[in-house]
Every structure is written in C-alpha cells, then in structure tokens.
Design a protein around this motif. Structure first.
Motif, PDB file in Angstrom:
ATOM      1  N   GLU A 238       0.818  -1.208   0.000  1.00  0.00           N
ATOM      2  CA  GLU A 238       0.000   0.000   0.000  1.00  0.00           C
ATOM      3  C   GLU A 238       0.856   1.264   0.000  1.00  0.00           C
ATOM      4  O   GLU A 238       0.491   2.267  -0.629  1.00  0.00           O
ATOM      5  CB  GLU A 238      -0.954  -0.007   1.192  1.00  0.00           C
TER       6      GLU A 238
ATOM      7  N   CYS B 181       1.714   1.856  -3.408  1.00  0.00           N
ATOM      8  CA  CYS B 181       0.541   2.338  -4.142  1.00  0.00           C
ATOM      9  C   CYS B 181       0.315   3.836  -3.923  1.00  0.00           C
ATOM     10  O   CYS B 181      -0.126   4.537  -4.839  1.00  0.00           O
ATOM     11  CB  CYS B 181      -0.711   1.554  -3.733  1.00  0.00           C
TER      12      CYS B 181
ATOM     13  N   LEU C 158      -8.523   5.390  -4.009  1.00  0.00           N
ATOM     14  CA  LEU C 158      -7.572   4.526  -3.319  1.00  0.00           C
ATOM     15  C   LEU C 158      -7.861   4.604  -1.827  1.00  0.00           C
ATOM     16  O   LEU C 158      -7.652   5.631  -1.192  1.00  0.00           O
ATOM     17  CB  LEU C 158      -6.133   4.976  -3.607  1.00  0.00           C
TER      18      LEU C 158
ATOM     19  N   LEU D  41      -6.951   2.942   1.765  1.00  0.00           N
ATOM     20  CA  LEU D  41      -5.863   2.159   2.335  1.00  0.00           C
ATOM     21  C   LEU D  41      -6.280   1.407   3.602  1.00  0.00           C
ATOM     22  O   LEU D  41      -7.098   1.865   4.386  1.00  0.00           O
ATOM     23  CB  LEU D  41      -4.676   3.070   2.632  1.00  0.00           C
ATOM     24  N   TYR D  42      -5.655   0.250   3.778  1.00  0.00           N
ATOM     25  CA  TYR D  42      -5.924  -0.657   4.895  1.00  0.00           C
ATOM     26  C   TYR D  42      -4.892  -0.473   6.010  1.00  0.00           C
ATOM     27  O   TYR D  42      -4.882  -1.218   6.982  1.00  0.00           O
ATOM     28  CB  TYR D  42      -5.876  -2.082   4.355  1.00  0.00           C
ATOM     29  N   ASN D  43      -4.044   0.501   5.866  1.00  0.00           N
ATOM     30  CA  ASN D  43      -2.910   0.742   6.734  1.00  0.00           C
ATOM     31  C   ASN D  43      -3.326   0.815   8.206  1.00  0.00           C
ATOM     32  O   ASN D  43      -4.065   1.707   8.608  1.00  0.00           O
ATOM     33  CB  ASN D  43      -2.251   2.058   6.296  1.00  0.00           C
TER      34      ASN D  43
ATOM     35  N   ARG E 201     -11.942  -1.283   0.806  1.00  0.00           N
ATOM     36  CA  ARG E 201     -10.609  -1.143   1.415  1.00  0.00           C
ATOM     37  C   ARG E 201      -9.970  -2.535   1.443  1.00  0.00           C
ATOM     38  O   ARG E 201      -9.533  -3.017   2.484  1.00  0.00           O
ATOM     39  CB  ARG E 201     -10.781  -0.581   2.831  1.00  0.00           C
TER      40      ARG E 201
ATOM     41  N   HIS F  46      -7.340  -4.240  -0.400  1.00  0.00           N
ATOM     42  CA  HIS F  46      -6.032  -4.715  -0.860  1.00  0.00           C
ATOM     43  C   HIS F  46      -5.480  -5.774   0.095  1.00  0.00           C
ATOM     44  O   HIS F  46      -4.944  -6.791  -0.347  1.00  0.00           O
ATOM     45  CB  HIS F  46      -5.024  -3.561  -0.939  1.00  0.00           C
TER      46      HIS F  46
ATOM     47  N   SER G 298      -8.971  -0.211  -7.811  1.00  0.00           N
ATOM     48  CA  SER G 298      -8.695  -0.444  -6.395  1.00  0.00           C
ATOM     49  C   SER G 298      -9.912  -0.904  -5.604  1.00  0.00           C
ATOM     50  O   SER G 298      -9.806  -1.711  -4.688  1.00  0.00           O
ATOM     51  CB  SER G 298      -8.133   0.837  -5.775  1.00  0.00           C
TER      52      SER G 298
END
Length: 329
Positions: free
Chosen positions: A27, A30, A43, A45-47, A71, A73, A104
């Motif tokens: 990510e 990305c 986009l 994010l799963y951060n 979300r 990825h 995404s």
C-alpha cells in the motif's frame, strides 16, 4: 466461545509478520504510484488494520468464500490473490484480476473465491448471505467470510443480512472492522449504541469483540468461530477493534481527528506489536525483519514492472463484461 489457546510456533509468527509487512509496503508503494498518477480513481488504504485480514485468513480453506469492502487490498493479498494481478488491476490493465475494469475498489478473483471489494457501503453483506445460502443448498461444508466496516452498521443491509443468516442458520462469518470513523464520522456521533457486537447478538448470533490490532488474537477468534460454523452452530460475528492510520481515501484531509490520536494508535499497530513481541521474547532478529522487508520490496517491484508492461484493453473489446448479451429474439 471457550478459553482454548492457539498453538502457534516461531515460524508461524514469522509468517504472520511477513504477511502484514507485505500488505503495508504494498500500500505504501501504491500511495507513491497514485501520486505519480499511475494509479487513478479512488484509493482506500488498509494501513493499520492488517492483523484482521491476515489473522482471519488463517482460519479459512481454499473452498471458503471471501467478500470485502472497498478497502480490500489487504484482504486480497492475504487471501492469496497474486500480487501481479492486483497491481495490474490498480493500473487498469487487461491482465488485472478484474480485467482492468474494477480498479482499487473492485478487486475480484474467482479462482480464490474472492468475491471482491464493493463500493457500496454494506454491499457485501447481502451478497455473503446469498453465497452462503447457495453453498448450503448444494450441501457444501464451507464458510462464507464477510468483512465490513462499522459504517455498514447504519445501513439496512446489515440488519437484514444478520437476521436472515441467523433465521436460516447460514454458514457466515461476519467480521466487523471497527476503525471508529465511517468516512469522516466518529462512531459516537453516528450510533447511539457503539457496542456493535451487541447489535449482532440481538439477532441471536454468537458475537464477541476482540483486539483487532493483535494478529494472534484475531486468528484464535476466527478459528474458533469457523470451527463452530462448520459444526453447525450457525453464523458467527466478530467485532475487531482497530484503527486506520491514514484517511478514508487519498482525498481525505482528516480534519475530523487529531494527529495525536493517530500517533497513539500507531504505537500499538499490528506490525509494531508483533515485531516487538518477537524481539522481546528472542524469537526474531532485526536482520530477519530486514530480510522480510527486502523480499517483500522485491516482490512489489516485480509486480509494478509487470503492471507497467501489461497490455491495455483494446478498444474493440472494451465493453466486454460490461453489458449483457442482447438477443434478437
């Protein structure tokens, strides 16, 4: 759900750590590609939430079905969808896992029974109920796992899906990733009762709340829940308390939360938490973590090279799989 302990060893903990690092660094790359406008559109994010996807996937078989949010990825990578095909999809290329048509927010991989992200909030919930019903009618002994955020709880599909799943005793594992902010709205502003697992329990589901930042706790809970489902106990619900470190999407200015709050949560992030435990208990060396990161970076670089070199959909076939066949009859 019992007090059984999860029997894990050093190599398994290393596997969990590497999978979380893989999602995190994918990510991060990305984000750079998005800034370069090589990845377009949305986009999300799963951060910060990597422990949930990685932990839950340990409990699933290849025959089980998985549905996720936009979300997704981390879910796709943890499920085993090839990184090349995910990155190509992010680039909108023909060899992407959704043929370059989803981007995404709509990763899809039938071979892995990964039935995709969904741009509709709570959209995956009724789909999961339908897939589980179909599998049950075909007498398949599978689990359908559905990931969704706490924002989905405000939608009617959440209540309808839980009700039907319990009414028909369907083999669904509901995973609520409670990251506290539905887009930019704090949970306490949105819900009069913030105990989401209690909402599930009100429909008769076996429901619990766990630390979603602890990958081992997530794996233990998911394995126990899947075991209960496979033994005929009906749908199970796990609320994972977690936190996303970045905004809702790349367009999010994050004016709704304080940076100090984000930094406090980062101190107990899933990658930090597991790597620190392993170090403190002499189960990993810094050099081993660096080797993991290097291997992951090499895989990501190869995936980017693959995506950049991949074919763009020709104009002649651009509308395939977009419109249904028109009959002359």
């Amino acid at each position: 759900m019992g007090n059984e302990k999860l029997h894990i060893n050093r190599s398994h903990l290393h596997l969990l750590l590497k999978q979380m690092i893989r999602i995190r660094r994918f990510e991060e790359r990305c984000v750079s590609l998005y800034s370069e406008e090589k990845i377009r559109g949305f986009l999300h994010l799963y951060n910060g939430e990597e422990a949930i996807a990685v932990g839950v996937m340990q409990a699933l078989t290849t025959e089980d079905a998985v549905l996720a949010t936009y979300r997704e990825h981390g879910h796709a990578l943890a499920r085993g969808v090839p990184m090349d095909s995910i990155m190509a999809e992010m680039f909108g290329k023909k060899s992407g896992c959704s043929g370059g048509r989803g981007g995404s927010m709509h990763l899809f991989a039938n071979e892995q029974r990964f039935y995709g992200g969904n741009a509709i909030v709570a959209g995956a919930l009724p789909l999961a109920v339908g897939i589980a019903l179909g599998d049950k009618m075909q007498q398949k002994h599978t689990v359908t796992c559905c990931f969704f955020g706490e924002g989905a709880v405000a939608e009617g599909e959440f209540h309808e899906s839980l009700n039907l799943a319990k009414l028909w005793q369907l083999p669904v594992l509901f995973i609520c990733e409670n990251n506290r902010y539905a887009m930019g709205t704090a949970l306490e502003i949105e819900e009069s009762n913030q105990q989401i697992h209690l909402k599930a329990a009100s429909y008769g589901l076996s429901a619990q709340v766990i630390d979603g930042m602890n990958v081992v706790e997530v794996e233990r809970a998911a394995k126990l829940a899947c075991s209960a489902i496979r033994n005929g106990a009906g749908p199970q619900f796990i609320e994972c308390q977690t936190y996303r470190f970045r905004g809702h999407s790349m367009f999010d200015t994050q004016l709704y939360r304080d940076s100090a709050e984000v930094n406090e949560w980062k101190k107990k992030g899933p990658v930090v938490q597991l790597s620190q435990w392993l170090k403190n208990n002499h189960q990993i060396q810094e050099e081993e973590i660096q080797a993991m990161e290097l291997a992951v970076d090499e895989e990501i670089t190869a995936a980017v090279d693959f995506a950049e070199a991949a074919e763009i959909e020709p104009l002649e076939t651009l509308l395939q799989h977009v419109y249904g066949e028109i009959s002359d009859e």
